[in-house]
Write a protein that holds these residues in place. Structure first.
Motif, PDB file in Angstrom:
ATOM      1  N   LEU A  16       0.824  -1.206   0.000  1.00 41.58           N
ATOM      2  CA  LEU A  16       0.000   0.000   0.000  1.00 41.58           C
ATOM      3  C   LEU A  16       0.859   1.257   0.000  1.00 41.58           C
ATOM      4  CD1 LEU A  16      -2.808  -1.066   2.492  1.00 41.58           C
ATOM      5  CD2 LEU A  16      -2.914  -0.990  -0.013  1.00 41.58           C
ATOM      6  N   ILE A  17       2.094   1.147   0.493  1.00 44.35           N
ATOM      7  CA  ILE A  17       3.022   2.274   0.417  1.00 44.35           C
ATOM      8  C   ILE A  17       3.384   2.493  -1.047  1.00 44.35           C
ATOM      9  CG2 ILE A  17       5.299   3.125   1.083  1.00 44.35           C
ATOM     10  CD1 ILE A  17       4.980   1.289   3.620  1.00 44.35           C
ATOM     11  N   ALA A  18       3.802   1.414  -1.701  1.00 46.76           N
ATOM     12  CA  ALA A  18       4.099   1.398  -3.131  1.00 46.76           C
ATOM     13  C   ALA A  18       4.117  -0.072  -3.539  1.00 46.76           C
ATOM     14  CB  ALA A  18       5.431   2.074  -3.424  1.00 46.76           C
ATOM     15  N   LYS A  19       3.562  -0.397  -4.700  1.00 48.24           N
ATOM     16  CA  LYS A  19       3.442  -1.802  -5.098  1.00 48.24           C
ATOM     17  C   LYS A  19       4.798  -2.502  -5.178  1.00 48.24           C
ATOM     18  CE  LYS A  19      -0.947  -2.232  -5.301  1.00 48.24           C
ATOM     19  NZ  LYS A  19      -1.637  -2.980  -4.284  1.00 48.24           N
ATOM     20  N   GLU A  20       5.834  -1.785  -5.545  1.00 51.09           N
ATOM     21  CA  GLU A  20       7.159  -2.427  -5.622  1.00 51.09           C
ATOM     22  C   GLU A  20       7.684  -2.833  -4.253  1.00 51.09           C
ATOM     23  OE1 GLU A  20       7.843   2.082  -5.931  1.00 51.09           O
ATOM     24  OE2 GLU A  20       6.446   0.627  -6.771  1.00 51.09           O
ATOM     25  N   GLU A  21       7.081  -2.313  -3.192  1.00 45.74           N
ATOM     26  CA  GLU A  21       7.494  -2.683  -1.840  1.00 45.74           C
ATOM     27  C   GLU A  21       7.153  -4.142  -1.519  1.00 45.74           C
ATOM     28  OE1 GLU A  21       9.348  -1.174   0.506  1.00 45.74           O
ATOM     29  OE2 GLU A  21       9.691   0.326  -1.039  1.00 45.74           O
ATOM     30  N   ALA A  71      -6.330  -2.160  -3.592  1.00 47.33           N
ATOM     31  CA  ALA A  71      -6.153  -0.707  -3.596  1.00 47.33           C
ATOM     32  C   ALA A  71      -4.748  -0.322  -4.054  1.00 47.33           C
ATOM     33  CB  ALA A  71      -6.410  -0.157  -2.197  1.00 47.33           C
ATOM     34  N   PRO A  72      -4.651   0.767  -4.784  1.00 47.52           N
ATOM     35  CA  PRO A  72      -3.331   1.207  -5.239  1.00 47.52           C
ATOM     36  C   PRO A  72      -2.518   1.787  -4.091  1.00 47.52           C
ATOM     37  CG  PRO A  72      -4.984   2.834  -5.814  1.00 47.52           C
ATOM     38  CD  PRO A  72      -5.714   1.664  -5.202  1.00 47.52           C
ATOM     39  N   CYS A  73      -1.363   2.319  -4.415  1.00 44.24           N
ATOM     40  CA  CYS A  73      -0.483   2.888  -3.392  1.00 44.24           C
ATOM     41  C   CYS A  73      -1.101   4.151  -2.791  1.00 44.24           C
ATOM     42  CB  CYS A  73       0.887   3.182  -3.985  1.00 44.24           C
ATOM     43  SG  CYS A  73       0.852   4.446  -5.270  1.00 44.24           S
ATOM     44  N   PHE A  74      -0.508   4.628  -1.700  1.00 42.21           N
ATOM     45  CA  PHE A  74      -1.023   5.802  -1.007  1.00 42.21           C
ATOM     46  C   PHE A  74      -1.078   7.036  -1.909  1.00 42.21           C
ATOM     47  CE2 PHE A  74       0.511   3.918   3.247  1.00 42.21           C
ATOM     48  CZ  PHE A  74      -0.707   3.317   3.448  1.00 42.21           C
ATOM     49  N   ALA A  75      -0.114   7.182  -2.814  1.00 44.19           N
ATOM     50  CA  ALA A  75      -0.110   8.340  -3.707  1.00 44.19           C
ATOM     51  C   ALA A  75      -1.339   8.312  -4.617  1.00 44.19           C
ATOM     52  CB  ALA A  75       1.170   8.357  -4.533  1.00 44.19           C
ATOM     53  N   MET A  94      -4.132   6.733  -3.938  1.00 46.43           N
ATOM     54  CA  MET A  94      -5.294   6.964  -3.084  1.00 46.43           C
ATOM     55  C   MET A  94      -5.492   8.465  -2.852  1.00 46.43           C
ATOM     56  SD  MET A  94      -5.120   4.058  -0.155  1.00 46.43           S
ATOM     57  CE  MET A  94      -4.473   2.448  -0.520  1.00 46.43           C
ATOM     58  N   GLY A  95      -4.391   9.178  -2.685  1.00 45.38           N
ATOM     59  CA  GLY A  95      -4.468  10.629  -2.532  1.00 45.38           C
ATOM     60  C   GLY A  95      -5.042  11.295  -3.778  1.00 45.38           C
ATOM     61  N   ALA A  96      -4.667  10.784  -4.951  1.00 47.78           N
ATOM     62  CA  ALA A  96      -5.206  11.326  -6.197  1.00 47.78           C
ATOM     63  C   ALA A  96      -6.706  11.037  -6.312  1.00 47.78           C
ATOM     64  CB  ALA A  96      -4.461  10.734  -7.386  1.00 47.78           C
ATOM     65  N   ILE A  97      -7.120   9.846  -5.879  1.00 39.45           N
ATOM     66  CA  ILE A  97      -8.550   9.505  -5.885  1.00 39.45           C
ATOM     67  C   ILE A  97      -9.311  10.483  -4.988  1.00 39.45           C
ATOM     68  CG2 ILE A  97     -10.252   7.784  -5.151  1.00 39.45           C
ATOM     69  CD1 ILE A  97      -8.193   5.620  -5.966  1.00 39.45           C
ATOM     70  N   LYS A  98      -8.770  10.745  -3.797  1.00 36.76           N
ATOM     71  CA  LYS A  98      -9.419  11.671  -2.865  1.00 36.76           C
ATOM     72  C   LYS A  98      -9.508  13.070  -3.470  1.00 36.76           C
ATOM     73  CE  LYS A  98     -10.731  13.916   0.846  1.00 36.76           C
ATOM     74  NZ  LYS A  98     -11.157  15.177   0.286  1.00 36.76           N
ATOM     75  N   ARG A  99      -8.433  13.506  -4.106  1.00 34.80           N
ATOM     76  CA  ARG A  99      -8.423  14.844  -4.694  1.00 34.80           C
ATOM     77  C   ARG A  99      -9.454  14.953  -5.823  1.00 34.80           C
ATOM     78  NH1 ARG A  99      -3.426  15.001  -6.023  1.00 34.80           N
ATOM     79  NH2 ARG A  99      -3.736  14.452  -8.194  1.00 34.80           N
ATOM     80  N   GLU A 100      -9.546  13.927  -6.670  1.00 32.10           N
ATOM     81  CA  GLU A 100     -10.477  13.962  -7.800  1.00 32.10           C
ATOM     82  C   GLU A 100     -11.932  13.827  -7.351  1.00 32.10           C
ATOM     83  OE1 GLU A 100      -9.734  14.694 -10.961  1.00 32.10           O
ATOM     84  OE2 GLU A 100      -7.690  15.009 -10.267  1.00 32.10           O
ATOM     85  N   MET A 101     -12.186  12.984  -6.369  1.00 31.99           N
ATOM     86  CA  MET A 101     -13.567  12.785  -5.903  1.00 31.99           C
ATOM     87  C   MET A 101     -13.997  13.866  -4.926  1.00 31.99           C
ATOM     88  SD  MET A 101     -14.128   8.744  -5.555  1.00 31.99           S
ATOM     89  CE  MET A 101     -14.260   7.756  -7.016  1.00 31.99           C
ATOM     90  N   ASN A 102     -13.031  14.456  -4.236  1.00 32.41           N
ATOM     91  CA  ASN A 102     -13.284  15.522  -3.274  1.00 32.41           C
ATOM     92  C   ASN A 102     -14.350  15.135  -2.241  1.00 32.41           C
ATOM     93  OD1 ASN A 102     -12.743  18.010  -2.175  1.00 32.41           O
ATOM     94  ND2 ASN A 102     -14.289  19.066  -3.398  1.00 32.41           N
ATOM     95  N   ASN A 103     -14.306  13.846  -1.840  1.00 30.32           N
ATOM     96  CA  ASN A 103     -15.285  13.347  -0.888  1.00 30.32           C
ATOM     97  C   ASN A 103     -14.703  12.097  -0.239  1.00 30.32           C
ATOM     98  OD1 ASN A 103     -17.491  11.772   0.196  1.00 30.32           O
ATOM     99  ND2 ASN A 103     -18.883  13.127  -0.931  1.00 30.32           N
ATOM    100  N   TRP A 104     -14.558  12.104   1.090  1.00 25.57           N
ATOM    101  CA  TRP A 104     -13.982  10.950   1.785  1.00 25.57           C
ATOM    102  C   TRP A 104     -14.842   9.702   1.653  1.00 25.57           C
ATOM    103  CZ3 TRP A 104      -9.345   9.788   2.943  1.00 25.57           C
ATOM    104  CH2 TRP A 104      -8.427  10.785   3.241  1.00 25.57           C
TER     105      TRP A 104
END
Length: 199
Positions: A58-63, A109-113, A115-125
């Protein structure tokens, strides 16, 4: 955080530096959460390692790959080809379990980055959490189907309640995939026709 959890553990009632990953805080955390993935075939000693690798993914898939390198090599050095850990990984994962693990980690779920982009685009938790939950749930369902049905075919799994669930979920996915009259194209055509006729 990952280094700390892997390097320290509770030994004789106190927190101290450990050399063995199996007694680290990371192993304890992985063991606490590993039961969630038992229906996917993540069992035995590999379960906590697979669980930890999934969560670091979840930090990054390569992890996921990096975590396996650390957990399977211990304190040893791993070459770029990873030949030092292949035997240990192969001993822990069967072909069906490996497919289950890979599919879950590719679909969840993709990486945290991201997820942050999803939150920014949806603008709704609420919608952000719903979309991440959907991805994780879908990954779990597909991995369950692959492990349970694949395990039945290879003889690795005996028929159980999770096998019944896998067949039911596979049937549901096929119905949703092939049902008629619910494609977006049909809805667009009917809407356009209604607008054109003035209704």
């Amino acid at each position: 955080v990952l280094w700390f959890l892997q390097s320290f553990g509770i030994v004789n009632g106190s927190l101290s530096l450990v050399e063995d990953n199996n007694v680290s805080l990371l192993a304890d955390l992985g063991r606490m959460l590993a039961w969630i993935f038992v229906p996917l075939g993540w069992a035995g000693d590999m379960a906590w390692k697979a669980t930890v690798a999934t969560f670091t993914g979840l930090i990054a898939k390569e992890e996921v790959v990096n975590t396996f390198g650390v957990l399977y090599a211990g304190l040893g050095e791993v070459s770029e080809e990873g030949t030092e850990i292949w035997a240990a990984v192969a001993a822990d994962f069967s072909a069906v379990t490996a497919w289950s693990f890979l599919i879950f980690n590719l679909l969840c779920a993709p990486c945290f980055a991201a997820m942050g982009a999803i939150k920014r685009e949806m603008n709704n938790w609420k919608w952000t959490l719903a979309s991440i939950g959907y991805m994780c749930g879908f990954a779990y369902v597909v991995s369950l189907i692959v492990y349970q049905i694949g395990g039945l075919l290879t003889g690795e799994v005996t028929f159980n309640v999770f096998s019944v669930a896998a067949f039911a979920l596979l049937g549901l996915l096929l119905v949703l995939l092939f049902r008629k009259g619910y494609s977006g194209r049909d809805d667009t055509i009917h809407t356009a026709m209604a607008l054109e006729s003035g209704k």
